[in-house]
Design an enzyme around this catalytic site. Structure first.
Site, PDB file in Angstrom:
ATOM      1  N   ARG A  29       0.812  -1.227   0.000  1.00 29.58           N
ATOM      2  CA  ARG A  29       0.000   0.000   0.000  1.00 29.58           C
ATOM      3  C   ARG A  29       0.838   1.267   0.000  1.00 29.58           C
ATOM      4  O   ARG A  29       0.322   2.364  -0.210  1.00 29.58           O
ATOM      5  CB  ARG A  29      -0.980  -0.034   1.173  1.00 29.58           C
ATOM      6  CG  ARG A  29      -2.100  -1.049   0.890  1.00 29.58           C
ATOM      7  CD  ARG A  29      -2.870  -1.407   2.112  1.00 29.58           C
ATOM      8  NE  ARG A  29      -3.578  -0.272   2.649  1.00 29.58           N
ATOM      9  CZ  ARG A  29      -4.184  -0.282   3.811  1.00 29.58           C
ATOM     10  NH1 ARG A  29      -4.164  -1.368   4.569  1.00 29.58           N
ATOM     11  NH2 ARG A  29      -4.814   0.779   4.237  1.00 29.58           N
ATOM     12  N   GLU A 169      -8.751 -11.585  17.495  1.00 24.20           N
ATOM     13  CA  GLU A 169      -8.623 -10.848  16.238  1.00 24.20           C
ATOM     14  C   GLU A 169      -9.996 -10.394  15.755  1.00 24.20           C
ATOM     15  O   GLU A 169     -10.990 -11.100  15.948  1.00 24.20           O
ATOM     16  CB  GLU A 169      -7.947 -11.720  15.180  1.00 24.20           C
ATOM     17  CG  GLU A 169      -6.465 -11.928  15.435  1.00 24.20           C
ATOM     18  CD  GLU A 169      -5.719 -10.624  15.627  1.00 24.20           C
ATOM     19  OE1 GLU A 169      -5.624  -9.841  14.677  1.00 24.20           O
ATOM     20  OE2 GLU A 169      -5.254 -10.359  16.749  1.00 24.20           O
TER      21      GLU A 169
HETATM   22  C1  UD1 Z   1      -1.736  -7.469  14.290  1.00 25.22           C
HETATM   23  C2  UD1 Z   1      -2.313  -8.196  15.507  1.00 25.22           C
HETATM   24  C3  UD1 Z   1      -3.554  -7.427  15.988  1.00 25.22           C
HETATM   25  C4  UD1 Z   1      -3.181  -5.987  16.298  1.00 25.22           C
HETATM   26  C5  UD1 Z   1      -2.513  -5.332  15.082  1.00 25.22           C
HETATM   27  C6  UD1 Z   1      -1.974  -3.981  15.474  1.00 25.22           C
HETATM   28  C7  UD1 Z   1      -1.828 -10.575  15.238  1.00 25.22           C
HETATM   29  C8  UD1 Z   1      -2.366 -11.885  14.837  1.00 25.22           C
HETATM   30  N1  UD1 Z   1      -2.658  -9.532  15.126  1.00 25.22           N
HETATM   31  O1  UD1 Z   1      -2.718  -7.544  13.279  1.00 25.22           O
HETATM   32  O2  UD1 Z   1      -4.071  -8.030  17.149  1.00 25.22           O
HETATM   33  O3  UD1 Z   1      -4.322  -5.254  16.684  1.00 25.22           O
HETATM   34  O4  UD1 Z   1      -1.411  -6.142  14.642  1.00 25.22           O
HETATM   35  O5  UD1 Z   1      -1.464  -3.344  14.347  1.00 25.22           O
HETATM   36  O6  UD1 Z   1      -0.687 -10.495  15.643  1.00 25.22           O
HETATM   37  N2  UD1 Z   1       4.334  -9.813  10.034  1.00 25.22           N
HETATM   38  C9  UD1 Z   1       5.391 -10.608   9.639  1.00 25.22           C
HETATM   39  N3  UD1 Z   1       5.124 -11.856   9.167  1.00 25.22           N
HETATM   40  C10 UD1 Z   1       3.864 -12.356   9.089  1.00 25.22           C
HETATM   41  C11 UD1 Z   1       2.793 -11.532   9.492  1.00 25.22           C
HETATM   42  C12 UD1 Z   1       3.068 -10.269   9.955  1.00 25.22           C
HETATM   43  O7  UD1 Z   1       6.542 -10.187   9.722  1.00 25.22           O
HETATM   44  O8  UD1 Z   1       3.719 -13.510   8.674  1.00 25.22           O
HETATM   45  C13 UD1 Z   1       4.636  -8.482  10.545  1.00 25.22           C
HETATM   46  C14 UD1 Z   1       4.121  -7.375   9.629  1.00 25.22           C
HETATM   47  O9  UD1 Z   1       5.103  -6.966   8.726  1.00 25.22           O
HETATM   48  C15 UD1 Z   1       3.770  -6.269  10.579  1.00 25.22           C
HETATM   49  C16 UD1 Z   1       3.368  -7.010  11.843  1.00 25.22           C
HETATM   50  O10 UD1 Z   1       3.914  -8.300  11.753  1.00 25.22           O
HETATM   51  O11 UD1 Z   1       4.878  -5.470  10.877  1.00 25.22           O
HETATM   52  C17 UD1 Z   1       1.858  -7.061  12.023  1.00 25.22           C
HETATM   53  O12 UD1 Z   1       1.320  -7.733  10.923  1.00 25.22           O
HETATM   54  P1  UD1 Z   1      -0.056  -7.302  10.316  1.00 25.22           P
HETATM   55  O13 UD1 Z   1      -0.389  -8.220   9.215  1.00 25.22           O
HETATM   56  O14 UD1 Z   1      -0.024  -5.848  10.044  1.00 25.22           O
HETATM   57  O15 UD1 Z   1      -0.995  -7.601  11.560  1.00 25.22           O
HETATM   58  P2  UD1 Z   1      -2.470  -7.215  11.740  1.00 25.22           P
HETATM   59  O16 UD1 Z   1      -3.311  -8.116  10.953  1.00 25.22           O
HETATM   60  O17 UD1 Z   1      -2.630  -5.766  11.557  1.00 25.22           O
END
Ligand code: UD1
Length: 463
Positions: A29, A169
């Site tokens: 994005r 979540e």
């Molecule tokens: C996550 C949280 C949610 C919280 C939110 C806050 C979980 C399951 N959910 O959701 O409770 O309210 O953050 O912003 O943790 N990332 C990786 N590898 C992955 C997945 C994610 O490195 O496989 C990193 C992303 O780059 C990011 C962070 O983890 O920096 C959060 O990932 P994102 O997908 O944004 O999480 P949310 O779905 O927003």
């Protein structure tokens, strides 16, 4: 799993802490060729801000989890945290899966493991300390929550009295749970003695088929361990995933930097129009007029005045110096105490001596200007021959007349004079006057004769 002794260490002993920074996001994005976490806030990458907060507070060690082909993210991380280990998450299977890519570091025997997101650049060092301390004081899991203006999309904190019972979540939450406004900011601290085992028990039986880090709360409670919530402001946990959020993060960061400067004794006449870098060093009793931009690596000593509309980067500004209005200071500009660089001047890679004056419309590049030298209006150091840069040396108390071109390499010795409009190509000895321009010729009566002849022609109607 055996229930652990409630606290990790004696209050006096600093707990060994590992920070795991998740940086595997694609950031589509942002619509950018640059990985999301390398976009900058106040001149520093987002991941840089996170690692800076870590190194200012909790970290003995850090592991950064990057996506495949993220060498430039790894390089940036090592710039800020030279000992950082890098782990690669090949497939994006969720936040718990991402944390587990740091398995080796987590298994190395830390008291506390803190998980951070590299796209959350506004987190404060003190918040990381509070998360760590919650674990030191007996929690197996401490999660950072915030009161959300709009909770849509966030994980919700399900509290049971003082304890955190679960994080649900958004996609998996019931209607009632979706009404909860205390949300998960994403940062979390885990008891290092149990982190690996707890993370390993997390499954992916949820709507997104992802391994959720947030499930560690319920896993810990099932093992008879304690989970708690630590809270912070919504700003602090703001995740940045597009340019609109990036600009919002910049605004918040600038407001923090402005407030800090003012609390440290700096007068900002119009704070909202002054932009700092994360590393700007500015002493008490400096005054900054409106519309000033500080790029990276600038320091300003006390009693200096930065006049309006100046752009400053890589510069060292001494005590009582006046800069501007409308000045550009580029990297390597060193302005000694009491010197002045005035309106519409540019200084680059040059030392301006104590009390020296460069007051009007000059370019001083690759030069050493001695104490109390006076550089007249429009003076230019011709420092570049198209291939190489050369230096100009101007001695103490030298006087450079207006509109001189000083063709480097050249030395203008102490106490000498350069006549206005000169093109100086040869060294000027101490105490001498250099004149390098066409000699003036006065033709007596010429203008009067010219006017008379032309007026006659005009009256006669001849061109
Ligand atoms: C996550 C949280 C949610 C919280 C939110 C806050 C979980 C399951 N959910 O959701 O409770 O309210 O953050 O912003 O943790 N990332 C990786 N590898 C992955 C997945 C994610 O490195 O496989 C990193 C992303 O780059 C990011 C962070 O983890 O920096 C959060 O990932 P994102 O997908 O944004 O999480 P949310 O779905 O927003």
């Amino acid at each position: 799993m055996a229930i652990p002794s409630p606290s990790i260490s004696q209050p006096s002993a600093a707990p060994k802490t590992l920070s795991v920074v998740l940086a595997a996001g694609q950031g589509t994005r942002m619509r950018s060729a640059l990985p999301k976490v390398l976009h900058k806030v106040a001149g520093l990458s987002m991941i840089g801000h996170v690692l800076k907060a870590v190194s200012e507070s909790v970290a003995d060690a850090a592991t950064v989890v990057v996506g495949p082909d993220s060498d430039i993210v790894a390089d940036e991380a090592r710039k800020l945290f030279p000992d950082a280990r890098i782990a690669v998450q090949q497939d994006r299977l969720g936040t718990a899966h991402a944390v587990l890519q740091a398995r080796e570091s987590i298994g190395a025997g830390h008291d506390v493991v803190i998980v951070l997101y590299a796209d959350t650049p506004l987190v404060r060092p003190g918040t990381l300390t509070r998360l760590r301390d919650a674990v030191v004081n007996g929690a197996a899991v401490a999660a950072l929550g915030f009161e959300a203006g709009d909770p849509t999309g966030y994980g919700r904190f399900i509290m049971n009295g003082d304890e955190l019972a679960a994080i649900r979540e958004h996609k998996d939450a019931s209607e009632a749970e979706r009404r909860i406004t205390l949300c998960n900011g994403g940062l979390m601290a885990l008891d290092g003695r149990h982190a690996l085992e707890l993370l390993g028990r997390i499954g992916n039986a949820n709507s997104q088929k992802e391994f959720y880090l947030t499930d560690v709360v319920e896993v810990a409670r099932k093992a008879g361990l304690r989970a708690v919530a630590v809270t912070a402001s919504e700003d602090e946990v703001m995740g940045v995933d597009d340019r609109v959020k990036l600009a919002a993060a910049e605004r918040i960061m600038q407001d923090r930097l402005r407030e800090k400067a003012m609390r440290d004794g700096v007068t900002l006449i119009d704070p909202a129009s002054v932009y700092f870098s994360h590393d700007t060093k500015i002493a008490a009793d400096v005054t900054v007029e409106p519309h000033v931009f500080f790029g990276l690596n600038v320091s300003v000593e006390s009693d200096a005045v930065i006049h309006a509309h100046s752009h400053i980067e890589g510069a060292t500004i001494g005590k009582g110096v006046h800069v501007g209005p409308f000045v550009r200071l580029r990297p390597g500009a060193v302005l000694a105490e009491g010197s002045r660089v005035g309106n519409f001047c540019e200084v680059k890679n040059a030392a301006i001596g104590r009390g020296a004056k460069v007051n009007h419309l000059s370019y001083i590049g690759d030069a050493d200007v001695g104490a109390r030298a006076n550089i007249g209006a429009g003076t230019i150091t011709c420092n570049y021959d198209g291939y190489f840069k050369h230096r100009t040396a101007i001695g103490e108390n030298a006087f450079i007349g207006s509109n001189a071109s000083l063709v480097a390499p050249v030395t203008i010795a102490a106490g000498s004079y350069v006549g206005s409009g000169s093109v100086v190509t040869k060294d000027v000895p101490e105490g001498a006057l250099a004149i390098g321009r066409g000699q003036q010729v006065n033709k007596e009566g010429w203008a009067s004769r010219f006017h008379a002849a032309m007026a006659q022609r005009k009256a006669a109607g001849t061109a």
